[in-house]
Scaffold this motif. Structure first.
Motif, PDB file in Angstrom:
ATOM      1  N   SER A 189      26.927 -47.115  -6.782  1.00  0.00           N
ATOM      2  CA  SER A 189      26.527 -48.427  -6.287  1.00  0.00           C
ATOM      3  C   SER A 189      26.880 -48.583  -4.816  1.00  0.00           C
ATOM      4  O   SER A 189      27.902 -48.092  -4.347  1.00  0.00           O
ATOM      5  CB  SER A 189      27.231 -49.513  -7.097  1.00  0.00           C
ATOM      6  OG  SER A 189      27.001 -50.774  -6.530  1.00  0.00           O
ATOM      7  N   LEU A 190      25.994 -49.254  -4.095  1.00  0.00           N
ATOM      8  CA  LEU A 190      26.266 -49.578  -2.697  1.00  0.00           C
ATOM      9  C   LEU A 190      26.775 -51.010  -2.570  1.00  0.00           C
ATOM     10  O   LEU A 190      26.726 -51.596  -1.494  1.00  0.00           O
ATOM     11  CB  LEU A 190      24.994 -49.389  -1.862  1.00  0.00           C
ATOM     12  CG  LEU A 190      24.494 -47.953  -1.719  1.00  0.00           C
ATOM     13  CD1 LEU A 190      23.206 -47.923  -0.905  1.00  0.00           C
ATOM     14  CD2 LEU A 190      25.535 -47.067  -1.058  1.00  0.00           C
ATOM     15  N   LYS A 207      28.962 -54.154  -2.003  1.00  0.00           N
ATOM     16  CA  LYS A 207      30.048 -54.426  -1.075  1.00  0.00           C
ATOM     17  C   LYS A 207      30.959 -55.540  -1.597  1.00  0.00           C
ATOM     18  O   LYS A 207      31.749 -56.113  -0.839  1.00  0.00           O
ATOM     19  CB  LYS A 207      29.473 -54.819   0.290  1.00  0.00           C
ATOM     20  CG  LYS A 207      28.576 -53.743   0.913  1.00  0.00           C
ATOM     21  CD  LYS A 207      27.943 -54.218   2.211  1.00  0.00           C
ATOM     22  CE  LYS A 207      26.987 -53.168   2.768  1.00  0.00           C
ATOM     23  NZ  LYS A 207      26.331 -53.607   4.022  1.00  0.00           N
ATOM     24  N   ASN A 256      25.199 -49.015   5.180  1.00  0.00           N
ATOM     25  CA  ASN A 256      24.529 -48.897   3.881  1.00  0.00           C
ATOM     26  C   ASN A 256      24.676 -47.480   3.343  1.00  0.00           C
ATOM     27  O   ASN A 256      23.862 -47.010   2.550  1.00  0.00           O
ATOM     28  CB  ASN A 256      23.041 -49.261   4.011  1.00  0.00           C
ATOM     29  CG  ASN A 256      22.841 -50.765   4.156  1.00  0.00           C
ATOM     30  OD1 ASN A 256      23.265 -51.550   3.322  1.00  0.00           O
ATOM     31  ND2 ASN A 256      22.221 -51.173   5.256  1.00  0.00           N
ATOM     32  N   ASP A 257      25.712 -46.813   3.793  1.00  0.00           N
ATOM     33  CA  ASP A 257      26.009 -45.453   3.369  1.00  0.00           C
ATOM     34  C   ASP A 257      27.210 -45.480   2.429  1.00  0.00           C
ATOM     35  O   ASP A 257      28.286 -45.968   2.792  1.00  0.00           O
ATOM     36  CB  ASP A 257      26.308 -44.586   4.592  1.00  0.00           C
ATOM     37  CG  ASP A 257      26.704 -43.175   4.205  1.00  0.00           C
ATOM     38  OD1 ASP A 257      27.921 -42.888   4.175  1.00  0.00           O
ATOM     39  OD2 ASP A 257      25.800 -42.365   3.910  1.00  0.00           O
ATOM     40  N   GLY A 258      27.029 -44.973   1.217  1.00  0.00           N
ATOM     41  CA  GLY A 258      28.082 -45.038   0.202  1.00  0.00           C
ATOM     42  C   GLY A 258      29.378 -44.382   0.625  1.00  0.00           C
ATOM     43  O   GLY A 258      30.468 -44.922   0.403  1.00  0.00           O
TER      44      GLY A 258
END
Length: 321
Positions: free
Chosen positions: A210-211, A213, A254-256
Motif C-alpha cells: 500500500s502507498l 500515508k 508516491n514511491d513506496g
C-alpha cells in the motif's frame, strides 16, 4: 469540503472536552470520542474522490491525533475497512458503511496460516485465532481475513461473541488500553458467501504494498501536538521547521520505498522532539496529566503495529549506521 471542515471543527471542540488521559485507558471515554467522529460524518471519505480523500485525511489525523492517538488508531481501521469495501465494489458496502467496522487481516502477512476455512452450504466455517482485534464494544462489525484452497479471503461479520466466536483475552498494554484489543478464537465459525468482500491468491495482501500515508499523517499530527507542549521557544521553532520539512517530503512522494524511509525519519524526529522537550520541562513531564509522556507512548503504538519486514530492516539499518 466546507461542510467537512465545519464538522471537523465541531467534533474537535467536543473531543477537547473529554479527559485525554481517560481516552487512553477507558473504553467508554474512547467510544464517546469515536462516536463523535462517526456521527459528524468525518469517516465517510468514500463520498469524495481519491485526491480529496488524501487532503481530508491529512486534516483529520493532524487534528485528532493531538487529542488521542487511540482515537486515530480506530479511525485508521474503519477507513481501511471502508476503502477495502469500496475498492472491491462489495455489493453490500452501503449497508456496512452504516456500521462501525474494524479489521483483523494483518495476519495474512504471515507465512503461516492463522485462520483456515472449510466450505459449507451458503458460506464457510472458520477455525483459528485472530490476534490484536481492536475496538471490541466500539466497532459493530469486523473484517476478517482467512485462507481457503491457496487463496486469501476477506469477509465481514458481527464483532460480538456468538457460537464459534469467542473472546479469549484482552491483553494488558502500556498504551491504548481503551482500544479494547482482544484475541478471538474461531471454532467452526460460520460466515456467509454474501459477506465475502474479496478472494485472491495467497500472498496478494503482502505483494500489493500500500502507498497509504495514513501512518505518516498520524505521526505528523502527533508531532503537531508535541509542539504545543515544548516550553523552550528556540526548540519549538526548530522542531516546527523540521516537522514541516518532513510533511512536505511525504506529501510529495508516491514511491513506496521512499515513504518507508520517510516514516523512519519522521519517527526519529518526533522521538527526539518529545525526549528533548521532556528533559527541558523537567520532572513534571512524567505526570499522567501531562501530554508528552502520552505522546511518547502513542509514538511507539503507531510505529510498532502492522510493520512489514522491510520497515523493520530500515529501522535496524538506521540504528546501526
Amino acid at each position: 469540503m466546507n461542510d467537512y471542515n465545519e464538522n471537523l471543527e465541531y467534533a474537535i471542540n467536543e473531543i477537547e472536552k473529554l479527559d485525554s488521559d481517560k481516552l487512553d485507558y477507558k473504553v467508554k471515554t474512547l467510544k464517546k470520542a469515536f462516536d463523535i467522529t462517526y456521527e459528524n460524518e468525518l469517516l465517510a471519505l468514500y463520498d469524495y474522490d481519491s485526491k480529496v480523500q488524501d487532503e481530508l485525511k491529512l486534516k483529520l489525523f493532524s487534528s485528532l491525533t493531538q487529542y488521542s492517538g487511540s482515537l486515530s488508531f480506530l479511525v485508521i481501521q474503519i477507513l481501511a475497512a471502508n476503502s477495502i469495501m469500496n475498492k472491491n465494489k462489495f455489493k453490500k458496502r452501503k449497508k456496512y458503511f452504516n456500521k462501525k467496522c474494524g479489521i483483523a487481516i494483518n495476519h495474512l502477512r504471515s507465512k503461516e496460516t492463522k485462520v483456515v476455512a472449510r466450505k459449507c452450504q451458503g458460506g464457510y466455517k472458520l477455525n483459528g485465532i485472530l490476534t490484536w482485534a481492536s475496538g471490541y464494544k466500539i466497532f459493530d462489525t469486523l473484517l476478517i481475513g482467512f485462507h481457503y484452497e491457496c487463496h486469501e479471503y476477506e469477509v465481514l461479520t458481527k464483532f460480538e461473541e456468538s457460537e464459534g466466536f469467542r473472546i479469549v483475552d484482552t491483553p494488558k498494554t502500556f498504551v491504548g488500553q481503551s482500544l479494547n484489543t482482544v484475541n478471538i478464537e474461531l471454532h467452526n465459525y460460520f460466515v456467509k458467501d454474501e459477506d465475502i468482500i474479496s478472494s485472491n491468491k495467497i500472498g496478494n495482501y503482502t505483494k500489493n504494498k500500500s502507498l497509504s500515508k495514513t501512518i505518516h499523517y498520524s505521526l505528523y499530527g502527533l508531532g503537531k501536538g508535541v509542539l504545543n507542549h515544548i516550553e523552550d521557544v528556540d526548540l519549538q521553532k526548530v522542531s516546527k521547521k523540521r516537522l514541516e520539512k518532513q510533511k512536505i517530503a511525504f506529501l510529495e512522494s508516491n514511491d513506496g520505498t521512499q515513504l518507508d524511509k520517510l516514516r523512519v525519519e519522521l519517527f526519529n524526529l518526533i522521538q527526539k522532539m518529545i525526549t528533548t522537550a521532556m528533559i527541558y520541562n523537567g520532572g513534571k513531564s512524567i505526570l499522567r496529566a501531562r501530554q508528552l509522556q502520552r505522546y511518547y507512548r502513542e509514538l511507539i503504538m503507531f510505529n510498532s503495529n502492522g510493520l512489514n519486514s522491510k520497515i523493520k530492516e530500515l529501522f535496524i539499518e538506521d540504528f546501526l549506521k
